[in-house]
Design an enzyme around this catalytic site. Structure first.
Site, PDB file in Angstrom:
ATOM      1  N   ASP A  19      -4.119  -9.686 107.906  1.00 15.26           N
ATOM      2  CA  ASP A  19      -4.290  -8.305 108.382  1.00 15.26           C
ATOM      3  C   ASP A  19      -3.918  -7.298 107.302  1.00 15.26           C
ATOM      4  O   ASP A  19      -3.054  -7.559 106.461  1.00 15.26           O
ATOM      5  CB  ASP A  19      -3.410  -8.106 109.635  1.00 15.26           C
ATOM      6  CG  ASP A  19      -3.824  -6.880 110.423  1.00 15.26           C
ATOM      7  OD1 ASP A  19      -4.894  -6.309 110.144  1.00 15.26           O
ATOM      8  OD2 ASP A  19      -3.064  -6.462 111.316  1.00 15.26           O
ATOM      9  N   HIS A  36     -11.670  -6.063 102.284  1.00 11.25           N
ATOM     10  CA  HIS A  36     -12.075  -7.436 102.629  1.00 11.25           C
ATOM     11  C   HIS A  36     -12.428  -8.220 101.361  1.00 11.25           C
ATOM     12  O   HIS A  36     -12.055  -9.378 101.219  1.00 11.25           O
ATOM     13  CB  HIS A  36     -13.275  -7.425 103.582  1.00 11.25           C
ATOM     14  CG  HIS A  36     -12.991  -6.721 104.889  1.00 11.25           C
ATOM     15  ND1 HIS A  36     -11.831  -6.937 105.600  1.00 11.25           N
ATOM     16  CD2 HIS A  36     -13.710  -5.824 105.602  1.00 11.25           C
ATOM     17  CE1 HIS A  36     -11.862  -6.193 106.705  1.00 11.25           C
ATOM     18  NE2 HIS A  36     -12.982  -5.501 106.722  1.00 11.25           N
ATOM     19  N   LEU A 129      -6.172 -31.109 102.087  1.00  8.80           N
ATOM     20  CA  LEU A 129      -6.010 -30.022 103.065  1.00  8.80           C
ATOM     21  C   LEU A 129      -7.280 -29.816 103.898  1.00  8.80           C
ATOM     22  O   LEU A 129      -8.388 -29.845 103.355  1.00  8.80           O
ATOM     23  CB  LEU A 129      -5.695 -28.723 102.302  1.00  8.80           C
ATOM     24  CG  LEU A 129      -5.666 -27.440 103.132  1.00  8.80           C
ATOM     25  CD1 LEU A 129      -4.382 -27.363 103.964  1.00  8.80           C
ATOM     26  CD2 LEU A 129      -5.774 -26.197 102.243  1.00  8.80           C
TER      27      LEU A 129
HETATM   28  C1  FPP Z   1      -8.091  -7.812 108.947  1.00 13.42           C
HETATM   29  O1  FPP Z   1      -7.859  -6.634 108.235  1.00 13.42           O
HETATM   30  C2  FPP Z   1      -9.033  -8.689 108.239  1.00 13.42           C
HETATM   31  C3  FPP Z   1     -10.237  -9.111 108.721  1.00 13.42           C
HETATM   32  C4  FPP Z   1     -10.743  -8.709 110.042  1.00 13.42           C
HETATM   33  C5  FPP Z   1     -11.148  -9.955 107.930  1.00 13.42           C
HETATM   34  C6  FPP Z   1     -10.545 -10.998 107.042  1.00 13.42           C
HETATM   35  C7  FPP Z   1     -11.555 -11.410 106.070  1.00 13.42           C
HETATM   36  C8  FPP Z   1     -11.350 -11.682 104.780  1.00 13.42           C
HETATM   37  C9  FPP Z   1     -10.023 -11.741 104.145  1.00 13.42           C
HETATM   38  C10 FPP Z   1     -12.569 -11.902 103.971  1.00 13.42           C
HETATM   39  C11 FPP Z   1     -12.802 -13.240 103.397  1.00 13.42           C
HETATM   40  C12 FPP Z   1     -12.420 -14.394 104.230  1.00 13.42           C
HETATM   41  C13 FPP Z   1     -12.803 -15.656 103.969  1.00 13.42           C
HETATM   42  C14 FPP Z   1     -12.273 -16.732 104.834  1.00 13.42           C
HETATM   43  C15 FPP Z   1     -13.719 -16.034 102.886  1.00 13.42           C
HETATM   44  P1  FPP Z   1      -8.232  -5.257 108.934  1.00 13.42           P
HETATM   45  O2  FPP Z   1      -9.620  -4.918 108.541  1.00 13.42           O
HETATM   46  O3  FPP Z   1      -7.989  -5.364 110.410  1.00 13.42           O
HETATM   47  O4  FPP Z   1      -7.201  -4.284 108.272  1.00 13.42           O
HETATM   48  P2  FPP Z   1      -6.514  -2.985 108.905  1.00 13.42           P
HETATM   49  O5  FPP Z   1      -5.686  -3.464 110.064  1.00 13.42           O
HETATM   50  O6  FPP Z   1      -5.694  -2.454 107.790  1.00 13.42           O
HETATM   51  O7  FPP Z   1      -7.621  -2.048 109.324  1.00 13.42           O
END
Ligand code: FPP
Length: 244
Positions: A19, A36, A129
């Site tokens: 997050d 992201h 893993l």
């Molecule tokens: C949460 O941050 C994150 C996500 C919803 C997406 C996670 C995805 C990645 C890290 C991209 C790549 C992943 C893989 C497995 C290749 P948020 O957008 O909710 O952040 P915020 O709470 O600050 O708005």
């Protein structure tokens, strides 16, 4: 930090709620997708750290069922980031003996599903893993699906209602191939579970840190493991019972 880890007390399964990507990008005056994109580096670091330590399962919450409600451009950007990352990382996963599996995955665009299926198939014989991506996943959805399947199996006579116990429910969940996580990590200072593995984390140790996901590095992961190893896991028993 790595030196402080007790090798024979490692969790078998670590789950992570990644997050803070959006806030990380905003702090830098950038679009959420930039967060992201930079979160991919943290995914690599944590996967590598878990594989090196000899952890058996690492589950990452990459996209929740609720995330479909985000702005269209963000959803599309995330989907194409997932596809391109999975495609470009398959070779590295194989070189590191990492097996990819996915949970959730309902209503994914066909192109995303295809790429995932390919990577899952291409890494299926790896024995190190197991990296589990929770994609278009939510715990309530998963439990509802399990309830529906159990009801169908009772109706068809495959199982009896009386035989259903906790183990049965676990076996009908999408995580039936792995043990429950001993440790759940959530980054970015948010103190919520957000519909993630709610059945499976009944006795998990919860670890929250302020670091935003794109800044999360191996040392942050080691810190979480060290903290976990210092906790007393009582499973409802008394401290004295656990120590004897
Ligand atoms: C949460 O941050 C994150 C996500 C919803 C997406 C996670 C995805 C990645 C890290 C991209 C790549 C992943 C893989 C497995 C290749 P948020 O957008 O909710 O952040 P915020 O709470 O600050 O708005």
């Amino acid at each position: 930090m790595k030196d402080k880890i007790i090798k024979d007390k490692l969790p078998k399964h670590v789950a992570v709620i990644m997050d803070g990507n959006g806030r990380w990008a905003k702090q830098k005056g950038n679009m959420r997708l930039f967060g992201h994109q930079n979160g991919v580096k943290a995914v690599r670091e944590v996967t590598e750290a878990a594989a090196e330590l000899g952890i058996e399962y690492l589950t990452l919450y990459a996209f929740s069922t609720e995330n479909w409600n985000r702005p269209k451009a963000e959803v599309e950007g995330l989907m194409s980031l997932l596809v391109s990352t999975i495609a470009s990382e398959t070779k590295t996963l194989n070189n590191n003996n990492v097996r990819l599996r996915v949970i959730g995955c309902h209503n994914l665009p066909a192109s995303v599903q295809k790429k995932l299926d390919e990577c899952v198939a291409q890494t299926a014989s790896n024995t190190g893993l197991t990296l589990v991506l929770a994609l278009s996943y939510s715990s309530r959805w998963e439990i509802t699906e399990a309830a529906r399947q159990i009801a169908a199996d009772v109706k068809s006579g495959k199982i009896t209602a009386e035989s259903i116990d906790e183990n049965t429910v676990s076996q009908y969940l999408s995580t039936s191939f792995m043990p429950d996580p001993e440790l759940l990590i959530r980054t970015s200072g948010e103190l919520r579970i957000s519909n993630f593995l709610m059945w499976q984390i009944a006795y998990s140790e919860l670890y929250f840190c302020e670091t935003l996901w794109p800044d999360f590095r191996k040392d942050d992961f080691y810190r979480a493991i060290v903290e976990y190893q210092g906790r007393e896991r009582r499973f409802g028993k008394t401290s004295e019972q656990v120590r004897n």
